[in-house]
Scaffold this motif. Structure first.
Motif, PDB file in Angstrom:
ATOM      1  N   ARG A 116       8.903  19.536 -10.033  1.00 42.24           N
ATOM      2  CA  ARG A 116       7.796  20.442  -9.733  1.00 42.24           C
ATOM      3  C   ARG A 116       6.463  19.697  -9.750  1.00 42.24           C
ATOM      4  NH1 ARG A 116       8.464  25.875  -9.572  1.00 42.24           N
ATOM      5  NH2 ARG A 116      10.597  26.603  -9.978  1.00 42.24           N
ATOM      6  N   ARG A 117       6.311  18.750 -10.669  1.00 41.87           N
ATOM      7  CA  ARG A 117       5.071  17.977 -10.703  1.00 41.87           C
ATOM      8  C   ARG A 117       4.899  17.159  -9.431  1.00 41.87           C
ATOM      9  NH1 ARG A 117       6.443  17.236 -16.270  1.00 41.87           N
ATOM     10  NH2 ARG A 117       7.376  15.202 -15.824  1.00 41.87           N
ATOM     11  N   VAL A 118       5.999  16.568  -8.959  1.00 44.45           N
ATOM     12  CA  VAL A 118       5.952  15.807  -7.710  1.00 44.45           C
ATOM     13  C   VAL A 118       5.568  16.725  -6.552  1.00 44.45           C
ATOM     14  CG1 VAL A 118       7.319  14.522  -6.021  1.00 44.45           C
ATOM     15  CG2 VAL A 118       7.603  14.048  -8.464  1.00 44.45           C
ATOM     16  N   VAL A 119       6.222  17.880  -6.476  1.00 43.15           N
ATOM     17  CA  VAL A 119       5.955  18.818  -5.378  1.00 43.15           C
ATOM     18  C   VAL A 119       4.520  19.320  -5.442  1.00 43.15           C
ATOM     19  CG1 VAL A 119       6.570  21.058  -4.391  1.00 43.15           C
ATOM     20  CG2 VAL A 119       8.373  19.494  -5.150  1.00 43.15           C
TER      21      VAL A 119
ATOM     22  N   PRO B 258       0.839  -1.210   0.000  1.00 44.10           N
ATOM     23  CA  PRO B 258       0.000   0.000   0.000  1.00 44.10           C
ATOM     24  C   PRO B 258       0.870   1.255   0.000  1.00 44.10           C
ATOM     25  CG  PRO B 258      -0.010  -1.040   2.167  1.00 44.10           C
ATOM     26  CD  PRO B 258       0.689  -1.992   1.243  1.00 44.10           C
ATOM     27  N   SER B 259       0.285   2.392  -0.397  1.00 42.26           N
ATOM     28  CA  SER B 259       1.062   3.624  -0.592  1.00 42.26           C
ATOM     29  C   SER B 259       1.776   4.075   0.685  1.00 42.26           C
ATOM     30  CB  SER B 259       0.162   4.741  -1.109  1.00 42.26           C
ATOM     31  OG  SER B 259      -0.865   5.036  -0.176  1.00 42.26           O
TER      32      SER B 259
ATOM     33  N   GLU C 266       6.513   7.407  -5.450  1.00 41.57           N
ATOM     34  CA  GLU C 266       5.241   7.742  -4.800  1.00 41.57           C
ATOM     35  C   GLU C 266       5.435   9.074  -4.077  1.00 41.57           C
ATOM     36  OE1 GLU C 266       1.242   6.874  -3.764  1.00 41.57           O
ATOM     37  OE2 GLU C 266       2.586   5.652  -4.986  1.00 41.57           O
ATOM     38  N   PRO C 267       4.770  10.151  -4.506  1.00 35.57           N
ATOM     39  CA  PRO C 267       5.000  11.458  -3.878  1.00 35.57           C
ATOM     40  C   PRO C 267       4.555  11.489  -2.425  1.00 35.57           C
ATOM     41  CG  PRO C 267       3.876  11.688  -5.999  1.00 35.57           C
ATOM     42  CD  PRO C 267       3.819  10.237  -5.623  1.00 35.57           C
ATOM     43  N   ASP C 268       5.369  12.070  -1.556  1.00 36.73           N
ATOM     44  CA  ASP C 268       4.978  12.327  -0.175  1.00 36.73           C
ATOM     45  C   ASP C 268       5.823  13.473   0.362  1.00 36.73           C
ATOM     46  OD1 ASP C 268       7.423  10.977   0.220  1.00 36.73           O
ATOM     47  OD2 ASP C 268       6.761  10.200   2.154  1.00 36.73           O
ATOM     48  N   VAL C 269       5.496  13.914   1.578  1.00 37.69           N
ATOM     49  CA  VAL C 269       6.139  15.095   2.161  1.00 37.69           C
ATOM     50  C   VAL C 269       7.648  14.910   2.279  1.00 37.69           C
ATOM     51  CG1 VAL C 269       6.352  16.436   4.296  1.00 37.69           C
ATOM     52  CG2 VAL C 269       4.093  15.935   3.359  1.00 37.69           C
TER      53      VAL C 269
END
Length: 394
Positions: free
Chosen positions: A138-141, A82-83, A113-116
């Motif tokens: 930038r797309r990830v952010v 899972p993510s 997987e984008p995260d903080v």
């Protein structure tokens, strides 16, 4: 043994085999099928040496040094876990296997997987990132910023607007301005049974709505490497607060230098790319700059977000905080603004601030809107400090 009990036993054995890895092959048997592929993905990160799968098919570790092998591994873990687990494994991979340089590749950024925490890593690479990778970064952010905004924006606006409205209530209203619901609630203890009525000793009036700025908020954020998640959340919160006309919001980020990002608050992605994670820490200098932004002390909230490891002049830092509180500024010190749990911080400086009446404590993003609302109403912030469990007592 019943068929159900036997199935439960086999499942427990399988799970223990996945936890223990190749060391348990002899006693629990080798993984096979899909479990073998999951086992290889785990081994690549948490075992040492070798490619993800050796010719023998036995579990062995390592991702190699190439972007293609890492991209395949990233695809595998997104398929198998899972993510939330994927995000943990990505963070572990960056730390354990030194994959930072590979994040400069656009192909890699499309696989993660984008995260903080990933955003924090990308921001730390901002100055060395090649132009071809910046658009992907930038797309990830922006993906993460959008998710954070969905999480916090509505609560923030509702909490702060409500606090501003309550703070504007008047105690001697004209008859047409009386808030009868609030007045009755405030005077229930004065109910007269024989007259079956409430005798109001205190009238509560509606707050006068005004388009004028009611509070100045200055967020002063430590951008040293350990504060990465806090920088991300603070940047998004600053943009949300700046969208409220009743607030005048400023954002200052610092290490040993100071950057005022207030003019960029209409775009939180630009705000975050205006930071530079890493470097030293001069809190005293940052507070000195921030004080110049405070022109109405009693209507101002100053939020310092820092682990308090001061590289500047400690005595001056404490003196400046004392002067602000004496002038009427509501000072808030957060050791972290994140979901990461217990924060590492300078206990001596936190205790010194507590002795000045300014508790220092960690805060989650979900609690931050209510914290700002409490500051607007000038409530005792020790309630939040005690709830956090990380406050230092003076």
């Amino acid at each position: 043994m019943s068929e159900q009990a036997d199935a439960a036993r086999r499942e427990r054995t399988r799970r223990w085999r996945m936890v223990l890895g190749a060391a348990a092959d002899q006693s629990l048997g080798q993984a096979d099928g899909r479990d073998q592929r999951v086992d290889a993905a785990l081994a690549a990160l948490y075992d040492g040496g070798g490619p993800p799968e050796s010719p023998s098919g036995r579990r062995s570790g390592g991702l190699g040094g190439s972007a293609p092998s890492v991209a395949r591994w990233l695809g595998d873990i997104r398929e198998y876990f899972p993510s939330t687990v994927v995000q943990v494994m990505q963070a572990d991979a960056i730390e354990r296997l030194d994959l930072t340089r590979l994040l400069l590749e656009p192909e890699m950024l499309g696989a993660v997987e984008p995260d903080v925490h990933l955003v924090g890593t990308l921001l730390s690479l901002n100055r060395v990132m090649p132009a071809r990778a910046k658009e992907a970064a930038r797309r990830v952010v922006r993906t993460v910023v959008t998710e954070v905004e969905k999480r916090i924006a509505q609560h923030t606006r509702a909490a702060v607007t409500g606090a501003l409205h309550r703070a504007a209530r008047i105690s001697r209203p004209r008859h047409t301005d009386i808030d009868w619901d609030k007045t009755i609630r405030a005077n229930l203890r004065h109910f007269q049974p024989e007259h079956r009525t409430v005798i109001p000793e205190r009238l509560v009036g509606y707050g006068r709505r005004s388009a004028a700025v009611q509070r100045d908020v200055v967020l002063c954020v430590d951008q040293s490497g350990s504060m990465a998640a806090s920088v991300v959340f603070a940047g998004v919160f600053a943009s949300v607060l700046a969208s409220m006309k009743s607030l005048r919001t400023s954002l200052v980020v610092f290490d040993t230098a100071i950057v005022d990002l207030t003019e960029q608050l209409d775009d939180p992605v630009e705000v975050l790319f205006g930071t530079q994670l890493g470097g030293g820490t001069d809190i005293n200098r940052a507070i000195a700059y921030s004080r110049q932004l405070i022109t109405r002390p009693r209507d101002s909230i100053f939020v310092l977000i820092s682990d308090l490891y001061e590289g500047g002049v400690r005595e001056e830092m404490l003196r400046r905080v004392a002067e602000m509180t004496a002038a009427g500024v509501q000072v808030v010190v957060l050791l972290a603004l994140s979901d990461d749990g217990a924060a590492a911080y300078d206990h001596d400086n936190a205790a010194a601030l507590a002795a000045l009446g300014v508790p220092a404590f960690a805060c989650t993003p979900d609690a931050f809107p209510d914290l700002i609302a409490a500051a607007v109403e000038r409530r005792d912030l020790r309630v939040f400090a005690e709830r956090s469990g990380t406050t230092a007592q003076g």
